[in-house]
Design a protein around this motif. Structure first.
Motif, PDB file in Angstrom:
ATOM      1  N   UNK A  11       0.664  -1.168  -0.048  1.00  0.00           N
ATOM      2  CA  UNK A  11      -0.099   0.046   0.092  1.00  0.00           C
ATOM      3  C   UNK A  11       0.739   1.313  -0.088  1.00  0.00           C
ATOM      4  N   UNK A  12       2.068   1.160   0.212  1.00  0.00           N
ATOM      5  CA  UNK A  12       2.859   2.479   0.411  1.00  0.00           C
ATOM      6  C   UNK A  12       3.292   2.943  -1.076  1.00  0.00           C
ATOM      7  N   UNK A  13       3.512   1.906  -2.001  1.00  0.00           N
ATOM      8  CA  UNK A  13       3.907   2.487  -3.176  1.00  0.00           C
ATOM      9  C   UNK A  13       5.479   2.363  -3.348  1.00  0.00           C
ATOM     10  N   UNK A  14       6.191   1.788  -4.472  1.00  0.00           N
ATOM     11  CA  UNK A  14       7.384   1.457  -4.512  1.00  0.00           C
ATOM     12  C   UNK A  14       8.366   2.316  -4.472  1.00  0.00           C
ATOM     13  N   UNK A  15       7.986   3.656  -5.087  1.00  0.00           N
ATOM     14  CA  UNK A  15       9.031   4.629  -5.035  1.00  0.00           C
ATOM     15  C   UNK A  15       9.075   5.237  -3.706  1.00  0.00           C
ATOM     16  N   UNK A  16       8.267   5.612  -2.821  1.00  0.00           N
ATOM     17  CA  UNK A  16       8.106   5.903  -1.604  1.00  0.00           C
ATOM     18  C   UNK A  16       8.999   4.846  -0.709  1.00  0.00           C
ATOM     19  N   UNK A  18      11.190   2.674  -1.609  1.00  0.00           N
ATOM     20  CA  UNK A  18      12.598   2.518  -1.680  1.00  0.00           C
ATOM     21  C   UNK A  18      13.586   3.685  -1.216  1.00  0.00           C
ATOM     22  N   UNK A  19      12.593   4.914  -1.467  1.00  0.00           N
ATOM     23  CA  UNK A  19      13.148   6.125  -0.911  1.00  0.00           C
ATOM     24  C   UNK A  19      13.555   6.146   0.596  1.00  0.00           C
ATOM     25  N   UNK A  20      12.374   5.664   1.308  1.00  0.00           N
ATOM     26  CA  UNK A  20      12.739   5.613   2.766  1.00  0.00           C
ATOM     27  C   UNK A  20      13.456   4.420   2.992  1.00  0.00           C
ATOM     28  N   UNK A  21      13.540   3.155   2.210  1.00  0.00           N
ATOM     29  CA  UNK A  21      14.302   2.111   2.515  1.00  0.00           C
ATOM     30  C   UNK A  21      15.814   2.567   2.573  1.00  0.00           C
ATOM     31  N   UNK A  22      16.223   3.441   1.339  1.00  0.00           N
ATOM     32  CA  UNK A  22      17.664   3.840   1.285  1.00  0.00           C
ATOM     33  C   UNK A  22      18.057   4.835   2.280  1.00  0.00           C
ATOM     34  N   UNK A  23      17.234   5.555   2.823  1.00  0.00           N
ATOM     35  CA  UNK A  23      17.676   6.604   3.982  1.00  0.00           C
ATOM     36  C   UNK A  23      17.739   5.744   5.343  1.00  0.00           C
ATOM     37  N   UNK A  56      11.021  -2.338   8.298  1.00  0.00           N
ATOM     38  CA  UNK A  56       9.993  -1.515   8.807  1.00  0.00           C
ATOM     39  C   UNK A  56      10.053  -0.214   8.807  1.00  0.00           C
ATOM     40  N   UNK A  57      11.251   0.483   8.514  1.00  0.00           N
ATOM     41  CA  UNK A  57      11.324   1.959   8.736  1.00  0.00           C
ATOM     42  C   UNK A  57      10.470   2.727   7.822  1.00  0.00           C
ATOM     43  N   UNK A  58      10.123   2.187   6.596  1.00  0.00           N
ATOM     44  CA  UNK A  58       9.690   3.204   5.431  1.00  0.00           C
ATOM     45  C   UNK A  58       8.176   3.212   6.187  1.00  0.00           C
ATOM     46  N   UNK A  59       7.706   2.317   6.707  1.00  0.00           N
ATOM     47  CA  UNK A  59       6.197   2.277   7.233  1.00  0.00           C
ATOM     48  C   UNK A  59       6.023   3.325   8.452  1.00  0.00           C
ATOM     49  N   UNK A  60       7.199   3.203   9.262  1.00  0.00           N
ATOM     50  CA  UNK A  60       7.259   4.102  10.270  1.00  0.00           C
ATOM     51  C   UNK A  60       7.515   5.437  10.326  1.00  0.00           C
ATOM     52  N   UNK A  61       8.198   5.673   9.113  1.00  0.00           N
ATOM     53  CA  UNK A  61       8.249   7.181   8.502  1.00  0.00           C
ATOM     54  C   UNK A  61       7.048   7.493   8.075  1.00  0.00           C
ATOM     55  N   UNK A  62       6.244   6.794   7.500  1.00  0.00           N
ATOM     56  CA  UNK A  62       4.929   6.980   6.713  1.00  0.00           C
ATOM     57  C   UNK A  62       3.772   7.313   8.011  1.00  0.00           C
ATOM     58  N   UNK A  63       4.133   6.819   9.186  1.00  0.00           N
ATOM     59  CA  UNK A  63       3.043   7.128  10.137  1.00  0.00           C
ATOM     60  C   UNK A  63       3.814   8.482  10.778  1.00  0.00           C
ATOM     61  N   UNK A  64       4.980   8.759  10.993  1.00  0.00           N
ATOM     62  CA  UNK A  64       5.591  10.094  11.377  1.00  0.00           C
ATOM     63  C   UNK A  64       4.848  11.166  10.383  1.00  0.00           C
TER      64      UNK A  64
END
Length: 117
Positions: A11-16, A18-23, A56-64
């Motif tokens: 549900x997050x989208x691949x671009x979002x 991988x961007x958050x995963x990279x950071x 799990x960081x991209x999903x945590x960043x999504x919540x933040x």
């Protein structure tokens, strides 16, 4: 099970993602280089937590970002660049460290939102 997986994690989208995963990879790399020459390196539990937190960081960043967007709205703040980078690093570190606890909230929201579509 496959539909549950894709409705939640997709549900997050691949671009979002991988961007958050990279950071998010910044923190295990810092952890590795910080402990590389350590006489007593961390145990496998620390590395396992690092892998789970990074995934799990991209999903945590999504919540933040959702909470920060709700609190701050569309306001613009003018601050020193160094202060901004430090604040971003601290929030990224907090999202990475607490990803195991925060990300399930984002995953639940993505599951409900994707289910409604």
């Amino acid at each position: 099970m496959s539909a549950l997986f894709w409705r939640t994690f997709g549900g997050l989208g691949p671009a979002c993602y991988f961007r958050h995963f990279f950071f998010g990879l910044m923190f295990p790399v810092l952890m590795y280089f910080g402990n590389k020459d350590n006489l007593y390196p961390p145990g496998w539990q620390a590395y396992a937590y690092s892998v789970v937190s990074t995934l799990l960081y991209p999903y945590s960043r999504f919540v933040y970002e959702a909470v920060a967007g709700f609190v701050f709205g569309r306001n613009v703040f003018f601050v020193n660049g160094g202060v901004l980078l430090f604040a971003k690093f601290v929030t990224m570190l907090a999202c990475w460290v607490f990803a195991v606890f925060v990300a399930p909230v984002g995953l639940l929201y993505l599951y409900v939102r994707t289910d409604a579509d």
